[in-house]
Design a protein around this motif. Structure first.
Motif, PDB file in Angstrom:
ATOM      1  N   SER A  31      -4.143  -0.884   5.608  1.00 46.88           N
ATOM      2  CA  SER A  31      -5.310  -0.934   6.072  1.00 46.88           C
ATOM      3  C   SER A  31      -5.590  -2.824   6.832  1.00 46.88           C
ATOM      4  N   GLU A  91       1.135  -1.311   0.050  1.00 50.18           N
ATOM      5  CA  GLU A  91      -0.038  -0.028   0.444  1.00 50.18           C
ATOM      6  C   GLU A  91       0.822   1.281  -0.048  1.00 50.18           C
ATOM      7  N   THR A 132      -2.885  -8.694   6.281  1.00 49.83           N
ATOM      8  CA  THR A 132      -1.494 -10.035   6.369  1.00 49.83           C
ATOM      9  C   THR A 132      -1.134 -10.493   5.097  1.00 49.83           C
ATOM     10  N   GLU A 184      -7.183  -4.506   5.735  1.00 54.59           N
ATOM     11  CA  GLU A 184      -7.362  -5.369   4.504  1.00 54.59           C
ATOM     12  C   GLU A 184      -5.770  -5.975   3.835  1.00 54.59           C
ATOM     13  N   ALA A 185      -4.937  -5.810   4.601  1.00 55.64           N
ATOM     14  CA  ALA A 185      -3.834  -5.525   3.648  1.00 55.64           C
ATOM     15  C   ALA A 185      -3.142  -5.950   4.434  1.00 55.64           C
TER      16      ALA A 185
END
Length: 702
Positions: free
Chosen positions: A415, A261, A420, A417-418
């Motif tokens: 975030s 990201e 992991t 979502e990222a």
């Protein structure tokens, strides 16, 4: 329940009841009967016979050729195993009847190899029909295939097309107009479209075969619209296709390697270097600002300088120590080798810790690219500085330094979502250790050494002068500046210097991806330039641009309202000055709606296609026209493009209708004009109203 609601419910129940009766009626028998006894239709129709009543209303004006074509299509559908006569099977009748083949052949491409294009088209349509057979439930088939509701609706539209265009009998051309309309798009026509057949060309062929006044007016309007759209699409393709700058994709991949990201930060850093501008990164400790910034040294040729400032930093740490040899000669000069005055690119961490002894000299280097060393003012080779800080400036003295950074980015934590992916990467790769201090990257060094250089940056900026920046987009930038100053909360004053640099940077961004022209999506880079104390102002800029690009539906509601008003006026049989005024209003409407159509088409064609919007942030290294946009901005702009495309279609339909109405209104012979208006908008012909109405001096009926 009010009486109005009760009446509405009763009407809905009646509509559903009649729909059910039609669904169960033997319409196929009436279709065959009409074809067999066309010369002597029944004089009396039983009101209880739903099928006969429907046929009398909708099939009575069908010509022999059309009825024969429909029966032939029904037989073809039965041959392929259909248990119901579907709308998709109708084109089989076209490609099996001599009249239908003549119409279709004019629009089929002639570059399909040695095979007959009609046979190829027929085969494609048969595949569509056979797929329907496989998906349909098994039913017992009778001697006549029952009509599907969609086909029934299609035949009703055919009768409406016949009445609208003023023909005595419905022909295969009317059926083709219905098949190629928006309501029946896809299916068999879609199969022909895959072979290179343009449904709009089919419509023109059908209209040309009809030949009367209204069909010719419709043909002229649709042909103009098709030609305009074709030219517009060709121009859009030239705006979006180009050769990206060499090394740009590899430089981006080098900076983002192993990061999560951080693609937006990497792009902005590259853009700052190419434009000869500076980037400021704001963020909490531990968000990777320094890690990203240091990677600039991996892709930029020349010397790299890095320094972490504190409240106790002295000028010698930035500009170099005083030369003892010069002091012996009563000269105050610094040894600048290995320091900022001789660096090509630099990273300054915690830049707002700079004190007043550093500030003035730093301002001159960043803005003017000059350094006063003793009595000498020398030009510095610096072409890009990346600065970082955990906080924004808190004094007016530092505001001047802050304004020198054209590009600004708030670096946020990874975030949920990222996270992991980030943790997996952290486990698989040891923490990166960047070398700090003067780093020389020569042109004869590693492969990365040739990616970007001051010379290539200057060459790109020179090439960017040939990139067109449309006047309409410059007005958008001006309106945005005004909005931020007068309507935004909190307000933000964009300085003249920042405004000028912003449009130059946007032009450089277009040149870097090989584009000859700036488009709407490029203006989204302003979200990284037009914010001050609150990074959320950048989001405000983006949302304003998205709204501005859509132009409140491009005035579609206004044009529709105006056209409806003109219809009502023309229904009264205007004459004299009132008729002249209506003609002028129609002309003005067409001109204004055409400009709105051009704007909507431009936004739709210049927006990112949906296939370029699937990538998530950090996995979008592929170069393209919209490389500089984040994944989120590409998706948002694609939505804007879709809405603009819908608006363009609606405006095109409105313009076609307005063009036909204008041609009818300009007919000089009053009885003929009123007769045509009766067909187009349902006004009464003079013979039906008993001659001329009494009118005032302006031509309006009294």
């Amino acid at each position: 329940v009010t009486s109005t609601e009760s009446k509405s419910q009763v009407e809905r129940i009646e509509m559903l009841y009649q729909e059910g009766r039609l669904r169960d009626a033997r319409l196929e028998v009436e279709l065959r009967r009409r074809a067999q006894v066309q010369s002597s239709p029944e004089a009396v129709v039983d009101d209880d016979d739903v099928a006969a009543k429907w046929a009398n209303e909708n099939l009575a004006n069908f010509g022999d050729e059309l009825l024969s074509l429909l029966l032939l299509a029904s037989q073809e559908a039965a041959r392929l195993g259909q248990v119901e006569f579907s709308a998709e099977a109708v084109l089989l009748g076209f490609l099996a009847s001599p009249g239908g083949i003549a119409v279709i052949r004019k629009a089929l491409p002639h570059s399909l190899g040695d095979r007959d294009p009609v046979e190829i088209g027929r085969g494609a349509i048969e595949v569509v029909v056979q797929n329907e057979v496989l998906e349909a439930p098994s039913k017992q088939r009778g001697p006549d295939l029952p009509l599907t509701p969609t086909l029934r609706k299609m035949l009703e539209v055919v009768e409406a097309e016949r009445a609208r265009l003023g023909q005595d009998k419905a022909t295969p051309a009317h059926l083709l107009l219905t098949l190629t309309g928006d309501y029946f798009a896809g299916g068999a026509v879609g199969a022909l479209q895959e072979l290179g057949v343009d449904p709009k060309q089919l419509r023109l062929v059908a209209l040309a075969s009809l030949g009367n006044f209204l069909a010719s007016a419709q043909y002229d309007a649709e042909e103009w619209l098709l030609r305009r759209n074709t030219d517009s699409e060709a121009a859009a393709l030239s705006r979006l296709v180009g050769q990206p700058m060499r090394g740009l994709g590899l430089a981006f991949a080098t900076i983002t390697d192993g990061l999560v990201e951080r693609s937006v930060e990497a792009k902005l850093m590259l853009l700052a270097a190419l434009a000869g501008e500076h980037l400021f990164l704001l963020g909490l400790p531990g968000t990777g600002k320094s890690l990203v910034a240091r990677r600039l040294s991996k892709v930029c040729a020349g010397s790299f300088f890095e320094r972490l400032l504190t409240r106790f930093s002295v000028p010698e740490e930035i500009f170099g120590p005083l030369s003892l040899q010069a002091l012996e000669q009563d000269e105050l000069r610094r040894k600048t080798r290995g320091y900022l005055p001789e660096a090509d690119v630099a990273f300054i961490d915690e830049i707002f810790k700079a004190n007043s002894s550093i500030l003035n000299t730093l301002l001159m280097i960043l803005n003017d690219r000059f350094f006063d060393n003793g009595e000498l003012r020398t030009r510095v080779p610096l072409w890009c500085v990346v600065a970082a800080s955990n906080e924004l400036p808190d004094t007016d003295e530092l505001d001047a330094l802050y304004d020198r950074f054209l590009l600004r980015r708030c670096v946020r934590r990874i975030s949920a979502e990222a996270i992991t992916s980030f943790l997996r990467m952290a486990l698989d790769k040891e923490e990166e250790s960047e070398e700090v201090g003067p780093i020389s990257i020569d042109s004869g060094g590693t492969a990365a050494s040739a990616l970007l250089s001051a010379a290539s940056s200057a060459e790109l900026r020179a090439r960017a002068r040939d990139v067109e920046f449309p006047e309409a987009l410059l007005r958008v930038v001006s309106e945005l500046r005004e909005y931020l100053a007068e309507e935004a909360e909190p307000p933000y004053i964009v300085s003249d210097r920042r405004l000028g640099k912003a449009v130059r940077l946007i032009r450089v961004s277009a040149a870097a991806v090989g584009a000859p022209k700036v488009v709407e999506a490029d203006l989204l880079l302003l979200r990284h330039m037009f914010w001050d104390r609150n990074p959320e102002q950048g989001e405000l800029v983006a949302q304003w641009l998205f709204r501005r690009f859509l132009e409140d539906g491009f005035g579609q509601k206004a044009w529709t309202f105006l056209l409806e008003g003109l219809r009502k006026m023309l229904r009264t049989g205007l004459q004299g000055p009132a008729l002249d005024a209506a003609r002028r209003d129609l002309s003005t409407l067409r001109e204004s709606a055409t400009r709105a159509l051009e704007a909507a088409s431009r936004v739709a064609q210049d927006a990112p296609p949906q296939e370029q919007c699937a990538a998530v942030e950090g996995h979008d290294a592929a170069l393209g026209r919209f490389f500089w946009l984040s994944a989120d901005d590409r998706r948002e702009m694609a939505v804007v493009g879709d809405r603009a495309s819908q608006g363009a279609v609606a405006l095109g339909e409105l313009l076609v209708e307005a063009s036909v109405l204008s041609k009818v209104a300009n007919e000089e012979e009053a009885p003929r004009r009123q007769g045509l208006l009766a067909q187009v908008i349902g006004s009464q012909a003079l013979s039906e109203v008993g001659g001329e109405a009494v009118r005032d001096e302006w031509g309006d009926p009294i």
